[in-house]
Motif scaffolding. Structure first.
Motif, PDB file in Angstrom:
ATOM      1  N   THR A 155     -34.332   0.672  52.633  1.00 40.48           N
ATOM      2  CA  THR A 155     -33.677   1.875  52.637  1.00 40.48           C
ATOM      3  C   THR A 155     -34.703   2.924  53.293  1.00 40.48           C
ATOM      4  O   THR A 155     -34.004   3.867  53.812  1.00 40.48           O
ATOM      5  CB  THR A 155     -33.421   2.037  51.053  1.00 40.48           C
ATOM      6  N   TYR A 191     -32.760   0.930  47.912  1.00 40.37           N
ATOM      7  CA  TYR A 191     -31.731   1.799  47.137  1.00 40.37           C
ATOM      8  C   TYR A 191     -30.325   1.905  47.784  1.00 40.37           C
ATOM      9  O   TYR A 191     -30.125   1.211  48.770  1.00 40.37           O
ATOM     10  CB  TYR A 191     -32.447   3.268  47.282  1.00 40.37           C
ATOM     11  N   GLU A 192     -29.593   2.658  47.192  1.00 40.17           N
ATOM     12  CA  GLU A 192     -28.140   2.838  47.873  1.00 40.17           C
ATOM     13  C   GLU A 192     -28.158   3.663  48.863  1.00 40.17           C
ATOM     14  O   GLU A 192     -28.813   4.747  49.036  1.00 40.17           O
ATOM     15  CB  GLU A 192     -27.013   2.922  46.721  1.00 40.17           C
ATOM     16  N   LEU A 245     -23.501   3.704  52.111  1.00 40.83           N
ATOM     17  CA  LEU A 245     -21.897   3.336  51.345  1.00 40.83           C
ATOM     18  C   LEU A 245     -20.777   3.485  52.272  1.00 40.83           C
ATOM     19  O   LEU A 245     -19.652   2.541  51.947  1.00 40.83           O
ATOM     20  CB  LEU A 245     -21.809   3.817  49.873  1.00 40.83           C
ATOM     21  N   SER A 305     -19.575  -0.500  49.692  1.00 38.12           N
ATOM     22  CA  SER A 305     -19.837  -0.400  48.189  1.00 38.12           C
ATOM     23  C   SER A 305     -21.288  -0.681  48.167  1.00 38.12           C
ATOM     24  O   SER A 305     -21.967  -1.168  49.078  1.00 38.12           O
ATOM     25  CB  SER A 305     -19.190  -1.505  47.336  1.00 38.12           C
ATOM     26  N   ARG A 306     -22.001  -0.433  47.143  1.00 32.20           N
ATOM     27  CA  ARG A 306     -23.640  -0.480  46.746  1.00 32.20           C
ATOM     28  C   ARG A 306     -23.855  -2.293  46.785  1.00 32.20           C
ATOM     29  O   ARG A 306     -24.870  -2.458  47.408  1.00 32.20           O
ATOM     30  CB  ARG A 306     -23.914   0.105  45.567  1.00 32.20           C
ATOM     31  N   TYR A 317     -23.834  -3.387  50.124  1.00 30.92           N
ATOM     32  CA  TYR A 317     -24.870  -3.016  50.877  1.00 30.92           C
ATOM     33  C   TYR A 317     -26.213  -3.618  50.645  1.00 30.92           C
ATOM     34  O   TYR A 317     -26.873  -3.829  51.514  1.00 30.92           O
ATOM     35  CB  TYR A 317     -25.193  -1.306  50.505  1.00 30.92           C
ATOM     36  N   THR A 347     -31.595   9.985  51.957  1.00 20.05           N
ATOM     37  CA  THR A 347     -31.377   9.340  50.440  1.00 20.05           C
ATOM     38  C   THR A 347     -31.894  10.237  49.461  1.00 20.05           C
ATOM     39  O   THR A 347     -32.997  11.077  49.738  1.00 20.05           O
ATOM     40  CB  THR A 347     -31.848   8.007  50.247  1.00 20.05           C
ATOM     41  N   LEU A 371     -23.164   9.228  47.279  1.00 26.75           N
ATOM     42  CA  LEU A 371     -24.529   8.903  46.495  1.00 26.75           C
ATOM     43  C   LEU A 371     -24.888   9.344  45.272  1.00 26.75           C
ATOM     44  O   LEU A 371     -24.570  10.536  45.086  1.00 26.75           O
ATOM     45  CB  LEU A 371     -25.920   8.870  47.602  1.00 26.75           C
TER      46      LEU A 371
END
Length: 452
Positions: free
Chosen positions: A118, A184-185, A188, A193-194, A197, A320, A347
């Motif tokens: 990420t 990390y997310e 999206l 969706s997380r 991902y 992020t 997020l």
């Protein structure tokens, strides 16, 4: 799969960015007479015609009906693999591929280190190339970092340092070493969706003969535990950061303060790069002194300089909330006004809010589509710092000038993409530099792309 294997197929290229142009050029090199169809935006039609007059061009996004006549679709990374048109095409037996997949098909014997994560993937990839070159290894630096792999078609290197985004990890062929810096997310909107991902990011584990992962992330450790040849960085037995040094086990190797890129997270990126070289059989100890002269990547905690008694730092690549926290941590102890917010892709900012509640910066200026949502969360939690909402980046910079004391820092670290106001993070970073009183045109591309 090689390009020549697709001779006599009906082929469509979807996307006319740099990746799309690289795919068209590579196709003409291998199969010059094969008809190609391009799907691009209406605004790109004239440029596409000038680029390749033999293309059949459609200036719109294709649906399932438009894709139905083709055997193969070569898509650009920014086009989500989960678009209904592509899912329907795949279900109908149409082959979906990409420039990344085609390059791997053309280069099955290449010695590849592929880096994803990420955050930290670009810097880690560039560090690997820089350190390998310091050892005299002919090294390619390419991929998502800014140079499509197909632009290096038919060129040779002893080592390939390749960055892969979460859009590309499933497109890689068998490779020597996969590196996952963090998880990390993010993105999206592309993945849906997380969970998807995370699954897409971890696709790299399936193609990597060896896998190097961040030992400081429990979730990542758990999800990669079954890999038969997993290596770790960030743990005390291997390459890690402790007591102001990058260490190999108990041995102090390099002083963190001498790194050309600030922050503990960048010291950990250096550990990942050194561990990757070691895993490939190179002398990482001998390479470590070259960390001193690594040229920082633009828009990644990039010090612009001082104007009117205030220091300006461009971290526009931050997309992020975790990246923004890492930037703030690298400036701990200074009076920092951080500019946060941008394109809202849903997020979770709760970790950011909790962290700045414990150690608040001097001020936070929120702008962009998700600016009001961030500001509301900060106020509801009672973060004890000045919180200002601004209509856009220009207004945010103007507010930051008023808020920041002499010898303080104004940090652009949005924690969000730029698409609400700018074409990409680079345009956002250059505009920030201009607003600060520097010349944004001087922020050039990434040093060392290509083969050297």
């Amino acid at each position: 799969m090689r390009i020549v294997d697709l001779a006599f197929k009906r082929v469509a290229v979807w996307g006319f960015g740099r990746e799309g142009r690289a795919a068209i050029t590579a196709w003409r090199k291998r199969l010059p007479e094969q008809p190609l169809t391009l799907f691009c935006s209406e605004a790109e039609i004239a440029a596409a015609q000038a680029f390749d007059a033999a293309l059949t061009i459609h200036g719109h996004e294709p649906d399932a009906i438009a894709l139905a006549p083709f055997d193969v679709v070569v898509k650009s990374p920014g086009i989500s693999a989960y678009k209904p048109a592509l899912l329907a095409a795949k279900e109908a037996g149409i082959q979906i591929t990409s420039g990344t997949a085609l390059w791997f098909g053309e280069n099955p014997q290449a010695k590849v280190i592929a880096v994803t994560g990420t955050k930290g993937k670009s810097t880690t990839t560039a560090l690997i190339a820089h350190l390998a070159r310091a050892l005299g290894v002919r090294t390619a630096l390419a991929g998502n970092i800014g140079l499509p792999l197909l632009e290096l078609l038919d060129q040779s290197a002893d080592l390939w340092a390749i960055e892969l985004s979460s859009f590309q990890t499933g497109e890689a062929g068998p490779l020597s070493l996969g590196v996952i810096t963090s998880l990390y997310e993010e993105h999206l909107d592309w993945h849906g969706s997380r969970e998807r991902y995370v699954a897409d990011k971890l696709m790299l584990t399936h193609s990597s003969r060896q896998l190097l992962v961040n030992a400081l992330q429990p979730t990542l450790l758990e999800k990669t535990s079954s890999h038969p040849h997993r290596l770790l960085f960030g743990e005390s037995d291997g390459w890690h950061v402790a007591d102001g040094f990058i260490r190999r086990g108990t041995r102090s190797v390099f002083e963190v303060a001498k790194l050309s890129v600030p922050g503990q997270h960048n010291a950990l990126n250096a550990c990942a790069a050194l561990a990757a070289l070691e895993a490939m059989g190179h002398d990482a100890m001998a390479a470590a002194p070259a960390l001193t002269n690594f040229i920082p990547l633009p828009h990644r905690l990039q010090p612009l300089g001082e104007r009117d008694g205030v220091f300006w730092i461009n971290d526009s690549i931050s997309t992020t909330p975790q990246a923004t926290l890492a930037a703030l941590e690298s400036l701990r102890g200074r009076a920092v006004t951080v500019l946060a917010g941008g394109h809202d892709r849903g997020l979770d900012w709760s970790e950011f809010v909790a962290a700045v509640s414990a150690t608040p910066p001097h001020a936070i200026v929120c702008s962009g589509t998700n600016g009001p949502r961030i500001a509301t969360a900060l106020r509801e939690t009672g973060v004890s710092t000045q919180i200002v909402e601004a209509s856009g980046l220009d207004a945010a910079v103007a507010a930051a000038r008023e808020l920041t004391p002499r010898d303080g820092c104004i940090l652009l670290s949005p924690g969000a993409p730029s698409f609400d106001q700018f074409h990409d993070y680079a345009e956002r970073g250059r505009h920030f530099a201009d607003l600060a009183g520097f010349d944004g045109r001087e922020i050039t591309g990434i040093e060392g792309l290509g083969i050297a």
